[in-house]
Design a protein around this motif. Sequence first.
Motif, PDB file in Angstrom:
ATOM      1  N   THR A 290       0.836  -1.205   0.000  1.00  0.00           N
ATOM      2  CA  THR A 290       0.000   0.000   0.000  1.00  0.00           C
ATOM      3  C   THR A 290       0.868   1.252   0.000  1.00  0.00           C
ATOM      4  O   THR A 290       0.598   2.217  -0.737  1.00  0.00           O
ATOM      5  N   PHE A 291       1.904   1.245   0.820  1.00  0.00           N
ATOM      6  CA  PHE A 291       2.814   2.398   0.857  1.00  0.00           C
ATOM      7  C   PHE A 291       3.362   2.693  -0.535  1.00  0.00           C
ATOM      8  O   PHE A 291       3.348   3.846  -0.996  1.00  0.00           O
ATOM      9  N   TYR A 292       3.845   1.650  -1.230  1.00  0.00           N
ATOM     10  CA  TYR A 292       4.491   1.863  -2.522  1.00  0.00           C
ATOM     11  C   TYR A 292       3.509   2.180  -3.646  1.00  0.00           C
ATOM     12  O   TYR A 292       3.926   2.606  -4.724  1.00  0.00           O
ATOM     13  N   ARG A 293       2.245   2.001  -3.415  1.00  0.00           N
ATOM     14  CA  ARG A 293       1.265   2.453  -4.403  1.00  0.00           C
ATOM     15  C   ARG A 293       1.144   3.976  -4.404  1.00  0.00           C
ATOM     16  O   ARG A 293       0.668   4.572  -5.374  1.00  0.00           O
ATOM     17  N   TYR A 294       1.582   4.619  -3.317  1.00  0.00           N
ATOM     18  CA  TYR A 294       1.451   6.072  -3.187  1.00  0.00           C
ATOM     19  C   TYR A 294       2.795   6.799  -3.219  1.00  0.00           C
ATOM     20  O   TYR A 294       2.872   7.936  -3.695  1.00  0.00           O
ATOM     21  N   PHE A 295       3.835   6.162  -2.714  1.00  0.00           N
ATOM     22  CA  PHE A 295       5.137   6.823  -2.630  1.00  0.00           C
ATOM     23  C   PHE A 295       6.247   5.845  -2.991  1.00  0.00           C
ATOM     24  O   PHE A 295       6.160   4.656  -2.687  1.00  0.00           O
ATOM     25  N   ASP A 296       7.299   6.393  -3.616  1.00  0.00           N
ATOM     26  CA  ASP A 296       8.434   5.566  -4.005  1.00  0.00           C
ATOM     27  C   ASP A 296       9.468   5.429  -2.898  1.00  0.00           C
ATOM     28  O   ASP A 296      10.267   4.489  -2.905  1.00  0.00           O
ATOM     29  N   SER A 297       9.488   6.393  -1.984  1.00  0.00           N
ATOM     30  CA  SER A 297      10.521   6.395  -0.945  1.00  0.00           C
ATOM     31  C   SER A 297      10.061   7.234   0.237  1.00  0.00           C
ATOM     32  O   SER A 297       9.066   7.980   0.140  1.00  0.00           O
ATOM     33  N   LEU A 298      10.790   7.147   1.315  1.00  0.00           N
ATOM     34  CA  LEU A 298      10.473   7.972   2.481  1.00  0.00           C
ATOM     35  C   LEU A 298      10.766   9.433   2.200  1.00  0.00           C
ATOM     36  O   LEU A 298      10.042  10.321   2.675  1.00  0.00           O
ATOM     37  N   ASP A 299      11.800   9.710   1.433  1.00  0.00           N
ATOM     38  CA  ASP A 299      12.089  11.101   1.065  1.00  0.00           C
ATOM     39  C   ASP A 299      10.927  11.714   0.305  1.00  0.00           C
ATOM     40  O   ASP A 299      10.588  12.887   0.497  1.00  0.00           O
ATOM     41  N   GLN A 300      10.297  10.942  -0.564  1.00  0.00           N
ATOM     42  CA  GLN A 300       9.147  11.450  -1.313  1.00  0.00           C
ATOM     43  C   GLN A 300       7.988  11.773  -0.378  1.00  0.00           C
ATOM     44  O   GLN A 300       7.265  12.758  -0.578  1.00  0.00           O
ATOM     45  N   VAL A 301       7.811  10.950   0.653  1.00  0.00           N
ATOM     46  CA  VAL A 301       6.779  11.228   1.653  1.00  0.00           C
ATOM     47  C   VAL A 301       7.059  12.563   2.335  1.00  0.00           C
ATOM     48  O   VAL A 301       6.159  13.398   2.509  1.00  0.00           O
ATOM     49  N   LEU A 302       8.303  12.777   2.721  1.00  0.00           N
ATOM     50  CA  LEU A 302       8.655  13.993   3.438  1.00  0.00           C
ATOM     51  C   LEU A 302       8.484  15.230   2.564  1.00  0.00           C
ATOM     52  O   LEU A 302       8.041  16.280   3.030  1.00  0.00           O
ATOM     53  N   VAL A 303       8.853  15.115   1.299  1.00  0.00           N
ATOM     54  CA  VAL A 303       8.670  16.240   0.387  1.00  0.00           C
ATOM     55  C   VAL A 303       7.184  16.557   0.227  1.00  0.00           C
ATOM     56  O   VAL A 303       6.768  17.723   0.284  1.00  0.00           O
ATOM     57  N   ALA A 304       6.361  15.513   0.033  1.00  0.00           N
ATOM     58  CA  ALA A 304       4.916  15.728  -0.117  1.00  0.00           C
ATOM     59  C   ALA A 304       4.315  16.323   1.146  1.00  0.00           C
ATOM     60  O   ALA A 304       3.495  17.248   1.086  1.00  0.00           O
ATOM     61  N   LEU A 305       4.744  15.815   2.289  1.00  0.00           N
ATOM     62  CA  LEU A 305       4.228  16.319   3.550  1.00  0.00           C
ATOM     63  C   LEU A 305       4.642  17.769   3.762  1.00  0.00           C
ATOM     64  O   LEU A 305       3.827  18.611   4.144  1.00  0.00           O
ATOM     65  N   GLY A 306       5.899  18.064   3.501  1.00  0.00           N
ATOM     66  CA  GLY A 306       6.371  19.433   3.666  1.00  0.00           C
ATOM     67  C   GLY A 306       5.659  20.405   2.758  1.00  0.00           C
ATOM     68  O   GLY A 306       5.302  21.515   3.162  1.00  0.00           O
ATOM     69  N   GLN A 307       5.431  19.994   1.507  1.00  0.00           N
ATOM     70  CA  GLN A 307       4.739  20.877   0.576  1.00  0.00           C
ATOM     71  C   GLN A 307       3.291  21.089   1.002  1.00  0.00           C
ATOM     72  O   GLN A 307       2.773  22.207   0.935  1.00  0.00           O
ATOM     73  N   ASP A 308       2.631  20.008   1.451  1.00  0.00           N
ATOM     74  CA  ASP A 308       1.251  20.149   1.927  1.00  0.00           C
ATOM     75  C   ASP A 308       1.179  21.112   3.113  1.00  0.00           C
ATOM     76  O   ASP A 308       0.275  21.961   3.203  1.00  0.00           O
ATOM     77  N   LEU A 309       2.140  20.976   4.038  1.00  0.00           N
ATOM     78  CA  LEU A 309       2.150  21.855   5.210  1.00  0.00           C
ATOM     79  C   LEU A 309       2.408  23.300   4.815  1.00  0.00           C
ATOM     80  O   LEU A 309       1.798  24.232   5.352  1.00  0.00           O
TER      81      LEU A 309
END
Length: 256
Positions: free
Chosen positions: A64-83
């Motif tokens: 499930t994680f990899y259906r949305y993000f390729d890496s943890l860095d990508q999660v952090l970038v998406a989260l930071g941009q959303d914030l």
Amino acid sequence: MSDSEQAAPRGRASADHRPKMAEKKRLLMRTRLLDAAMRVFAEPGTTPPVIDDVIREAKVSRGTFYRYFDSLDQVLVALGQDLSNQMTTDILPLYDILQEPWKRISVGFRVFLVRALLDRKWAGFVTRVDVWPHHALVAEYMARDLESGRAAGELDFERSDAATDFLMGASALCIQTILQGVEKVNEYMDACVHMAMASVGYDAAACRRGVGFSLGYLQAWGSGELDLPRPVWALNLNSREGRAFLAYRREAPSGA
């Protein structure tokens, strides 16, 4: 009209509804993963979090994680941009009623520093410069204000993209300093606003005016004197740091 003719529109409506439901589920899962990442990274620890920590917190599978993000860095970038985008949306009622570029720039720069003072979790994420790409809302508004100031003859810089990058980088480092702790933090924020305005061409008198205006304006907003909406994070103005900010009185510089 026959029964089959009556059923056709209902069938089409049901089919049209399915993509919307799928998109809603996709957004909910993405939000679930981002919220889990924020909670994981907010926890103090001796080792950096990994993907397994996020999927454990979110209670989802690795697939499930990899259906949305390729890496943890990508999660952090998406989260930071959303914030960052949410922060910009939060302050629009406060910021967008200002007309003069010097007011918008000084208030826009300071309000990010004030939130860093009040919201350590948020500050911990937005100190990553790579979470503020050029298509983030903060960059768009900043570039627009800089261009308006230059068109009005107030500012002097060669390229708006370079000026925007410079201010965003400076903002991230100032937020990081506030997060880590700095002596006389309100005086530090004054100095940051002054330097931000000076870096794009305002003279010393205009910088002092921006420092004083942005402080008084945000204090009036935070105290409720200005009848403008306040986001959830502004509730932390009742904290010790928030009360100190509201009570802070800037000493006029000599020769001002």
